[in-house]
Structures are given as C-alpha cells and as structure tokens.
Design an enzyme around this catalytic site. Structure first.
Site, short mmCIF file in Angstrom:
data_model
loop_
_atom_site.label_atom_id
_atom_site.label_comp_id
_atom_site.label_asym_id
_atom_site.label_seq_id
_atom_site.Cartn_x
_atom_site.Cartn_y
_atom_site.Cartn_z
N LYS A 184 13.64 14.50 -29.53
CA LYS A 184 13.86 13.52 -30.61
C LYS A 184 15.26 13.68 -31.21
CE LYS A 184 8.94 13.13 -31.78
NZ LYS A 184 8.46 14.10 -30.76
N CYS A 242 1.31 14.26 -32.55
CA CYS A 242 0.82 13.64 -31.32
C CYS A 242 -0.70 13.79 -31.29
CB CYS A 242 1.49 14.23 -30.08
SG CYS A 242 1.42 16.03 -29.95
#
Length: 300
Positions: free
Chosen positions: A134, A252
C-alpha cells in the site's frame, strides 16, 4: 496451497480426505466457512462468500511501466494501472525488472481515495506497513504524499525497501515501531500526520480463498485475541493525527467484530472523531479479496 498440503509427506490420509472436501470444492458450505459466532459485515452475502471461497483467485498487479509483449498477457486491464492474470501466472521477471508489483485488487482499492489527492504535501503514516504494498501504491499514485512507514517486524521493512528500489522509487523513512508498547520511546517520525493508514492485524477471512489452510486452522480464540489489539492500535495511532486529518482503518476481514463494531467502539470512546464512510471493497463482483475500509476524521 492445497496441492502443496496434499503432497506433503507429513499430511495424513485422513487430513488429505478432509482437504479435498474443503479446498475449492462444491462441498464447502457457508456453515463450514463460518464455524464460530460472528456476523458478516454489511455487503458480504454468505452464499456469495461460500462460492467465492471455492474459486481459485486470479493474480492482480499494479503496473508501473508500459507492459512488454514478452511478458504473460493479462486477462484484462481493470484500468490503466491494474492488470488481472489467470490463477497461478508467474510474473517474477516483470517484478524483478520493476514493471509491476503483485497486489490484489481489493487491497489496491483501499488506498484508491480522493483524500490522498492534494495540491499541498500530505504527511502520511503507514502504521502497519508490512512489506509495503500500500505504501508503494501511495508513492506511485499520489505525488503529494510524504511517507513515513513503520511495522513491528524489523525484517519485513527490508522487503519494503527492496520493493521501492525495484520500482525505482525513493525509499521512504521506515523503522520498526510498536504503537501499543512504544507509544513515544522509539518514535522517530513527525509529531503529527494529515493521513494515517492503519491496516491492522486481523483474521484474514477476506483472503481465505488464497490461503485456505488458514481457514482450516482458524479458531474463534484467535479472533478474541485480535480484537483488543485492533482497538489498541486505533487508540494509540489516532493520537498522531492532526485536527482535520483522516485515519483510514483497514482489515482484510469479512466480520463485523473486526470491522463496523471495532469502528463503533472507537467512536464511542473518542468523541473528537467522526465517521466519514465505511464499507466492504472487492469481493466476488470484482473477483478480488474482501477488504474493509473506514475513513475517520478528527474534528477536534
């Protein structure tokens, strides 16, 4: 993953039989996939989740350079930067030459947000950066971002630095730091940030089709152990956010306990914050992992 476990000499015949029933198999039921008391987040349909689990995942990459004809051909381009490949496609050469980095579409969508677009520099802290997927996306996509990265695992920061070098990108400031245990003693970054990216440790239930053995080994006690860690990370990291700044909370996970309920609990004890948006990203509609993102704004 399943084939490797089936082939392992340490796997018993009984375990092999069980794996054939739960790995990418039509015998896998919703009840088997959720063997403990926790509700799915809004936007996660139990039947769709069960079907999603049984499909081998594709490979997504974020493209950094024009694609070469001698690399594997993508199934399609999600946009100018996201490429999708057939399950199991090897892209080692393209990665080593700095043409792309592997990152699931669901993960990429979590930092695809207008809050990182700015005409002035933005100080951004990736507080649980891991190997830097990210962080690298932020650096390549948003020119205004000035990154500080940290993780409790010192060794994984070497992976982050290598990924940035492979992509021919400047390596950001990165240091090992535990926001819970070392709130200030080991801190070497700026005093405050415009944006904080907080991708917390979680059940990983939104990625279980990539790692079915993790589902097979998962116990409810692990979820109970993770929730206070997530809460403590929210509490500790939020203190370094500027007034008017945004904290982007990411998991997640497909479970409310780690997602909406965690955000609600934080807001109930931190009246200086307000919820801007939250929801599930990715999932079956995009043939991607499930990720949850909440954007919290510090108002005073």
């Amino acid at each position: 993953m399943i084939l490797a476990l089936l082939a392992s000499p340490s796997t018993s015949e009984e375990e092999r039989s069980t794996m054939l029933d739960w790995g990418y198999s039509p015998k896998t039921s919703t009840a088997e996939l959720k063997p403990f008391d926790s509700q799915f987040s809004e936007g996660v349909d139990p039947v769709e989740y069960s079907r999603w689990f049984q499909q081998e995942p594709p490979v997504f990459v974020r493209r950094l350079k024009p694609w070469k004809s001698d690399f594997p051909a993508p199934l399609n381009s999600v946009d100018d930067f996201y490429l999708k490949f057939a399950p199991g496609t090897s892209l080692q050469q393209a990665q080593e030459l700095g043409f792309c980095f592997i990152q699931d579409l669901g993960s990429q969508l979590t930092v695809q947000h207008d809050c990182f677009n700015s005409r002035v520099p933005l100080r951004v802290w990736d507080a649980c950066c891991g190997a830097g997927g990210k962080s690298l996306q932020l650096a390549t996509q948003y020119q205004s971002v000035q990154l500080t990265c940290s993780d409790i695992r010192k060794s994984i920061l070497d992976n982050l630095r290598n990924r940035f070098r492979s992509a021919n990108m400047p390596v950001p400031e990165a240091f090992d730091f535990n926001p819970i245990k070392d709130p200030s003693s080991k801190w070497s970054g700026p005093d405050s940030f415009d944006r904080i990216l907080l991708d917390v440790p979680c059940s990983g239930s939104g990625t279980w089709r990539r790692n079915p053995e993790e589902w097979h080994q998962f116990q409810p006690s692990k979820l109970e152990a993770l929730r206070p860690i997530q809460a403590d990370l929210l509490k500790s990291c939020s203190t370094r956010l500027k007034t008017g700044g945004l904290l982007i909370y990411i998991t997640c996970s497909v479970f409310q306990d780690e997602n909406e309920k965690q955000v609600l609990n934080f807001l109930s004890t931190h009246p200086g914050f307000q919820l801007e948006e939250q929801g599930i990203l990715g999932g079956p509609g995009q043939d991607a992992d499930y990720l949850f993102r909440a954007v919290l704004k510090k108002i005073n």
